[in-house]
Design a protein around this motif. Structure first.
Motif, mmCIF file in Angstrom:
data_model
loop_
_atom_site.group_PDB
_atom_site.id
_atom_site.type_symbol
_atom_site.label_atom_id
_atom_site.label_comp_id
_atom_site.label_asym_id
_atom_site.label_seq_id
_atom_site.Cartn_x
_atom_site.Cartn_y
_atom_site.Cartn_z
ATOM 1 N N LEU A 174 0.844 -1.474 0.265
ATOM 2 C CA LEU A 174 0.206 -0.222 -0.326
ATOM 3 C C LEU A 174 1.178 1.482 -0.009
ATOM 4 O O LEU A 174 0.511 1.977 -0.562
ATOM 5 C CB LEU A 174 -1.216 0.058 1.089
ATOM 6 C CG LEU A 174 -2.294 -0.995 1.025
ATOM 7 C CD1 LEU A 174 -2.581 -1.269 2.527
ATOM 8 C CD2 LEU A 174 -2.410 -1.213 0.078
ATOM 9 N N ALA A 175 1.745 0.777 0.634
ATOM 10 C CA ALA A 175 2.554 2.545 1.138
ATOM 11 C C ALA A 175 3.699 2.480 -0.223
ATOM 12 O O ALA A 175 3.438 3.998 -0.728
ATOM 13 C CB ALA A 175 3.743 1.914 1.736
ATOM 14 N N THR A 176 3.466 1.728 -0.902
ATOM 15 C CA THR A 176 4.199 1.151 -2.228
ATOM 16 C C THR A 176 3.685 2.378 -3.346
ATOM 17 O O THR A 176 4.174 3.061 -4.383
ATOM 18 C CB THR A 176 5.026 0.295 -2.992
ATOM 19 O OG1 THR A 176 5.998 -0.102 -1.736
ATOM 20 C CG2 THR A 176 6.058 0.862 -3.662
ATOM 21 N N ALA A 177 2.855 1.974 -3.337
ATOM 22 C CA ALA A 177 1.854 2.310 -4.418
ATOM 23 C C ALA A 177 1.236 3.552 -3.625
ATOM 24 O O ALA A 177 0.540 4.515 -4.720
ATOM 25 C CB ALA A 177 0.229 1.361 -4.435
ATOM 26 N N ALA A 178 1.170 4.173 -3.386
ATOM 27 C CA ALA A 178 0.641 5.383 -2.690
ATOM 28 C C ALA A 178 1.550 6.559 -2.864
ATOM 29 O O ALA A 178 1.888 7.318 -3.825
ATOM 30 C CB ALA A 178 0.103 5.669 -1.081
ATOM 31 N N MET A 179 3.054 6.398 -2.937
ATOM 32 C CA MET A 179 3.845 6.814 -3.158
ATOM 33 C C MET A 179 4.445 7.230 -4.073
ATOM 34 O O MET A 179 4.688 8.181 -5.206
ATOM 35 C CB MET A 179 5.109 5.878 -2.514
ATOM 36 C CG MET A 179 6.151 7.038 -1.955
ATOM 37 S SD MET A 179 5.540 8.281 -1.563
ATOM 38 C CE MET A 179 7.518 8.766 -1.345
ATOM 39 N N PHE A 180 3.794 5.958 -5.398
ATOM 40 C CA PHE A 180 4.119 6.195 -6.850
ATOM 41 C C PHE A 180 3.118 6.964 -7.601
ATOM 42 O O PHE A 180 2.684 8.101 -8.852
ATOM 43 C CB PHE A 180 3.749 4.141 -7.038
ATOM 44 C CG PHE A 180 5.117 3.982 -7.960
ATOM 45 C CD1 PHE A 180 6.088 4.231 -8.730
ATOM 46 C CD2 PHE A 180 5.344 2.718 -7.202
ATOM 47 C CE1 PHE A 180 7.102 4.263 -8.893
ATOM 48 C CE2 PHE A 180 6.532 1.918 -6.761
ATOM 49 C CZ PHE A 180 7.402 2.600 -8.171
ATOM 50 N N LEU A 181 1.694 6.979 -6.775
ATOM 51 C CA LEU A 181 0.600 7.592 -6.758
ATOM 52 C C LEU A 181 0.872 9.229 -6.606
ATOM 53 O O LEU A 181 1.261 10.283 -7.197
ATOM 54 C CB LEU A 181 -0.449 7.362 -6.382
ATOM 55 C CG LEU A 181 -1.160 6.316 -7.124
ATOM 56 C CD1 LEU A 181 -2.313 5.843 -6.360
ATOM 57 C CD2 LEU A 181 -1.121 6.384 -8.261
ATOM 58 N N ILE A 182 1.715 9.673 -5.559
ATOM 59 C CA ILE A 182 1.285 10.946 -5.229
ATOM 60 C C ILE A 182 2.953 11.580 -5.710
ATOM 61 O O ILE A 182 3.051 13.053 -6.419
ATOM 62 C CB ILE A 182 2.140 11.098 -3.615
ATOM 63 C CG1 ILE A 182 1.083 10.447 -2.616
ATOM 64 C CG2 ILE A 182 3.277 12.057 -3.519
ATOM 65 C CD1 ILE A 182 1.773 10.146 -1.311
ATOM 66 N N ALA A 183 4.049 10.416 -6.123
ATOM 67 C CA ALA A 183 5.284 10.813 -7.460
ATOM 68 C C ALA A 183 4.509 11.379 -8.221
ATOM 69 O O ALA A 183 4.952 12.165 -9.314
ATOM 70 C CB ALA A 183 5.948 9.792 -7.077
ATOM 71 N N ASP A 184 3.271 10.472 -8.908
ATOM 72 C CA ASP A 184 3.020 11.122 -10.700
ATOM 73 C C ASP A 184 2.281 11.957 -9.929
ATOM 74 O O ASP A 184 2.366 12.926 -10.820
ATOM 75 C CB ASP A 184 2.299 10.391 -10.562
ATOM 76 C CG ASP A 184 1.051 9.939 -11.938
ATOM 77 O OD1 ASP A 184 2.215 9.808 -13.539
ATOM 78 O OD2 ASP A 184 0.584 10.275 -12.454
ATOM 79 N N LEU A 185 1.464 12.530 -9.069
ATOM 80 C CA LEU A 185 0.771 13.982 -8.831
ATOM 81 C C LEU A 185 1.675 14.717 -9.056
ATOM 82 O O LEU A 185 1.833 15.670 -9.686
ATOM 83 C CB LEU A 185 0.351 13.655 -7.462
ATOM 84 C CG LEU A 185 -1.360 12.920 -7.576
ATOM 85 C CD1 LEU A 185 -1.702 13.348 -5.836
ATOM 86 C CD2 LEU A 185 -2.209 13.498 -8.138
#
Lengths: 118, 504
Positions: free
Chosen positions: B340-351
Motif C-alpha cells: 500500500l505504501a509503495t502504491a501510494a508513493m507512486f501515485l503521489i510522485a505521479d501527482l
C-alpha cells in the motif's frame, strides 16, 4: 537417444543464452525463441524418453508414456508463442519510435542526465 | 465444494473481455466496468476471507477432477489475504487512473487492468505449480500492455527490456518445474509437499537444483539482488497508476516464496534443509542496502520511488528468511504495509511530476498548483515508506527487528541504517520538490487551468487511510496473521483439503 536429446537441449540453451546477451532486439528475440525450444524439449524429456509407446493406457500396448508432460509442453508452446508475438510487436514499436533497435536505453539515460544538468 | 473460490478469477476475466468487446469505443462504459469490477472484487475478497477464517483451507477441484490429476485452487488464509490486498490496491488505483485521465491516454486500459487482476488472483489461489506458471504468464502479458500504456519512446524501450527479462524468467520457471516434475512426478503443491518430505537420498541433488531455480524465478519477480535490475527502469517509465499496481506484482514473488518454501520445501525437509533461508537472508540484506542507496542517489522522482520499492522488498525478504512464526508474521504485516505504501508513493510522485512537468531531481522548479496538499501527502507517504512512526512501516520494521532478535543481530544495523538513508533521501527530494520551489515565483499560466480533479486525491487518501487502518488495528491484525502463519507452518489441513489418494 539420451545423449542426442541432452546435447540438443544444451546446444539450444547455449545458443539462446549467447543471443539474448546481444545488444540488438532481433538477436535477443531469436535467442528467446531458441531458449523456449530448449525448454520445450526439456519438459518433454522430464517425463522420461520412450519410443513407440502410446500416451494413454491400453491393453494391447506394452506400456505407456507420461501424457502429462505432453500437455505441459503444449501449454508452454502456446504461451511462448504468444509471448514472442508480444515482444516482436513491442520491439517493432520501440524501433519505429526510437529509430534504432538497440535493447539498452543508453541514449535516453544520457538524455536524462542532460535534462538533469540543464 | 465452494464455487465462490473461482469467482475472483472468472469475474475479471469476463469483465476484461466485456471491456474489449462491448465497451471498445466508450471510455465511460469502460470506467464503469473497471470500477464495478474492482468493487465487486473487494466485496468478494472480504466474503472469502471471512469464509476461510471460519472453515479453514478449502479446495476447488476444477472440472471436479480429483487432485493430483486435475488442477486445484486452494483458498486458505494466506491466499484470501492476498486477494483482499489486491482488491484493496486495485480500487484506489482505478479511481486514480480515472481521475487523472491516464486510462484515456491509450487503449484498453481497463481491459488490461482486469486481466492483470485475473492473473494476480489466479496466482494467489492456485494450488498447482504449473498452474502458478500459467497465471504468472497471464499477469505478465497484461502487465506488458499496461507498462507501455500511453506509448512514448523511453517507455517502449523500457518495455522491451522488461518483456525480454521476464521471458527469460518464464523459461527458467519451466526448467525448474520440469526438473521438479522429473524427480517427483507431480506438480500439485500439496502432493509435492508429501513427496519431497520423503524423498530418497539419491534424488536430493536434483530437487535442490530445481528448487534453487524456482527461487531464482521468484527472486526475479520480487526484485531480489542480483536480479533486481529490471525494476527501476520499468517502474520509473511505467505510467503512475500502473507502477502503483505493479507494487503488488513484486509481492507475487514474495507470496510464492512464502507459499513454496513453507509448504513444499520447509526448513525441516531432509533433502534441502535450511539452504533457502541461507540464500534469501544475504540477498535480502544486499537488496535493502542497494535500495536505500538508490533512494539517496536517484536523479528522478520515479527512480527514487522505484528504489524505495526495492528496499522494501529487501526488508520483506529479510523477514521471510527467518522462517519462524514471528518472522513470517512480521513478513506478512510488512508485505501488506509495503504494497500500500509503495502504491501510494507512486501515485503521489505521479501527482507531483505531472504538475511539475519533469521528474528530474537536479534543480528546483516553480511551484505548482496544490503543491501544499501534495507536499503533505508526500510527507505522509515518505514516513510510511521509510518506516518512521507513527505509520505502519514503523510497526512492520519493529516486528521484523523483534523476530530477528538473538542469533540474527546482523539484520538490526542494516535495517536501522538503511531507514536513516531513506529518510535522508526522501527529505532531500521533498525539500527540492516542494520547499525550494516555493521560493521561485510561479510563472503566470498563459491558459487558465482546468479545475483540479478531486478524484486522484481521494484515491491517494484512500491508500493512506488503509495504511492508518493497518497501524490502528495492528494488534488484532497481527493476531490474525499469527494464526495464518501457524497454518502455514503446520500445513496438514492444507494437504488434507486436497484429498490426495492414500499411498499414491
Amino acid at each position: 537417444m539420451e545423449l542426442l536429446v541432452a546435447s540438443a537441449i544444451g546446444l539450444l540453451t547455449a545458443g539462446g543464452v549467447y543471443l539474448i546477451l546481444r545488444l540488438r532486439t532481433f538477436p535477443v528475440i531469436v535467442g528467446l525463441s531458441l531458449l523456449s525450444y530448449a525448454v520445450n524439449l526439456f519438459i518433454f524429456a522430464s517425463g522420461r524418453l520412450a519410443i513407440g509407446l502410446p500416451p494413454i493406457w491400453s491393453k494391447t500396448a506394452a506400456g505407456y508414456t507420461d501424457p502429462l508432460v505432453q500437455a505441459l509442453v503444449l501449454t508452454a508452446i502456446v504461451i511462448s508463442f504468444g509471448m514472442t508475438a508480444v515482444i516482436v510487436m513491442m520491439g517493432l514499436g520501440a524501433y519505429l519510435e526510437a529509430g534504432d533497435d538497440r535493447i539498452d536505453i543508453d541514449r535516453s539515460a544520457a538524455e536524462e542526465n542532460e535534462d538533469a544538468r540543464r | 465444494m465452494n464455487h465462490w473460490i473461482i469467482a475472483p478469477v472468472l469475474l475479471p476475466a469476463v469483465l476484461g473481455a466485456l471491456a474489449v468487446l462491448v465497451a471498445r469505443h466508450d471510455i465511460l462504459l469502460q470506467r464503469v466496468i473497471g470500477l464495478g469490477g474492482t468493487l465487486a472484487l473487494a466485496v468478494l475478497a472480504l466474503v472469502l476471507i471471512c469464509s476461510t477464517t471460519l472453515t479453514g483451507p478449502e479446495v476447488y477441484f476444477l472440472g471436479d477432477w480429483p487432485a493430483p490429476f486435475g488442477i486445484v485452487l486452494v483458498l486458505d488464509r494466506l491466499s484470501a489475504l492476498m486477494l483482499l490486498l489486491t482488491a484493496a490496491l486495485a480500487l484506489p488505483v482505478t479511481l486514480y487512473a480515472i481521475g487523472t485521465g491516464w486510462d484515456a491516454r491509450g487503449r484498453h486500459f481497463h481491459a488490461l487492468f482486469q486481466f492483470q487482476l485475473m492473473g494476480l488472483n489466479g496466482a494467489f489461489l492456485t494450488g498447482d505449480a504449473f498452474n502458478l506458471f500459467v497465471f504468472f504468464e497471464v499477469l505478465l502479458i497484461a502487465s506488458y500492455g499496461l507498462m507501455i500504456h500511453g506509448g512514448g519512446r523511453n517507455r517502449l524501450k523500457a518495455g522491451v527490456q522488461y518483456v525480454a527479462f521476464n521471458l527469460v524468467g518464464s523459461t527458467l520457471f519451466l526448467f525448474a518445474l520440469a526438473t521438479i516434475y522429473s524427480v517427483t512426478g507431480t506438480l500439485n503443491m500439496a502432493d509435492l509437499a508429501q513427496k519431497v518430505a520423503t524423498l530418497p537420498e539419491g534424488d536430493a541433488a536434483l530437487i535442490r537444483v530445481g528448487a534453487v531455480m524456482l527461487l531464482l524465478v521468484f527472486a526475479i519477480k520480487g526484485a531480489l539482488v542480483p536480479v533486481q535490475f529490471w525494476l527501476p527502469g520499468t517502474y520509473a517509465n511505467a505510467p503512475g497508476p500502473v507502477a502503483a499496481l505493479f507494487a503488488v506484482m513484486t509481492k507475487v514473488g514474495a507470496y510464492s516464496v512464502i507459499r513454496v518454501y513453507t509448504l513444499i520445501f520447509p526448513p525441516v525437509t531432509p533433502a534441502t534443509g535450511t539452504m533457502f533461508a541461507d540464500l534469501i537472508l544475504p540477498a535480502g540484506l544486499v537488496t535493502l542496502i542497494l535500495g536505500a542507496l538508490g533512494v539517496l542517489g536517484a536523479r528522478s522522482v520515479g527512480r527514487m520511488v522505484a528504489f524505495a520499492a526495492i528496499a522494501s522488498m529487501g526488508t520483506l525478504f529479510t523477514a521471510i528468511s527467518v522462517f519462524s512464526q514471528a518472522g513470517t508474521t512480521a513478513a506478512l504485516y510488512y508485505l501488506l504495509h509495503s504494497t500500500l505504501a509503495t502504491a501510494a508513493m507512486f501515485l503521489i510522485a505521479d501527482l507531483a511530476v505531472s504538475r511539475r512537468g519533469s521528474g528530474s531531481l537536479a534543480e528546483a522548479r516553480p511551484s505548482t498548483p496544490q503543491s501544499g496538499l501534495i507536499a503533505a501527502l508526500f510527507f505522509a507517504g515518505a514516513i510510511a515508506m521509510a518506516g518512521m512512526p507513527p505509520l505502519s512501516g514503523f510497526l512492520g520494521k519493529l516486528l521484523i527487528l523483534d523476530a530477528t532478535r538473538g542469533d540474527m543481530m546482523l539484520v538490526w544495523p542494516v535495517i536501522l541504517i538503511t531507514s536513516l538513508l531513506m529518510i535522508v533521501g526522501f527529505a532531500q527530494a521533498g525539500s527540492l520538490l516542494f520547499w525550494k520551489s516555493s521560493a521561485i515565483p510561479a510563472e503566470p499560466d498563459p491558459e487558465p487551468e482546468d479545475p483540479p480533479a478531486a478524484l486522484p486525491f481521494v484515491a491517494v487518501g484512500l491508500l493512506l487511510m488503509l495504511l492508518t487502518g493497518l497501524t490502528v488495528f495492528a494488534g488484532p491484525l497481527t493476531a490474525w496473521l499469527g494464526t495464518t502463519v501457524a497454518e502455514l507452518h503446520a500445513p496438514a489441513p492444507y494437504i488434507a483439503a486436497n484429498a490426495l489418494p492414500v499411498g499414491g
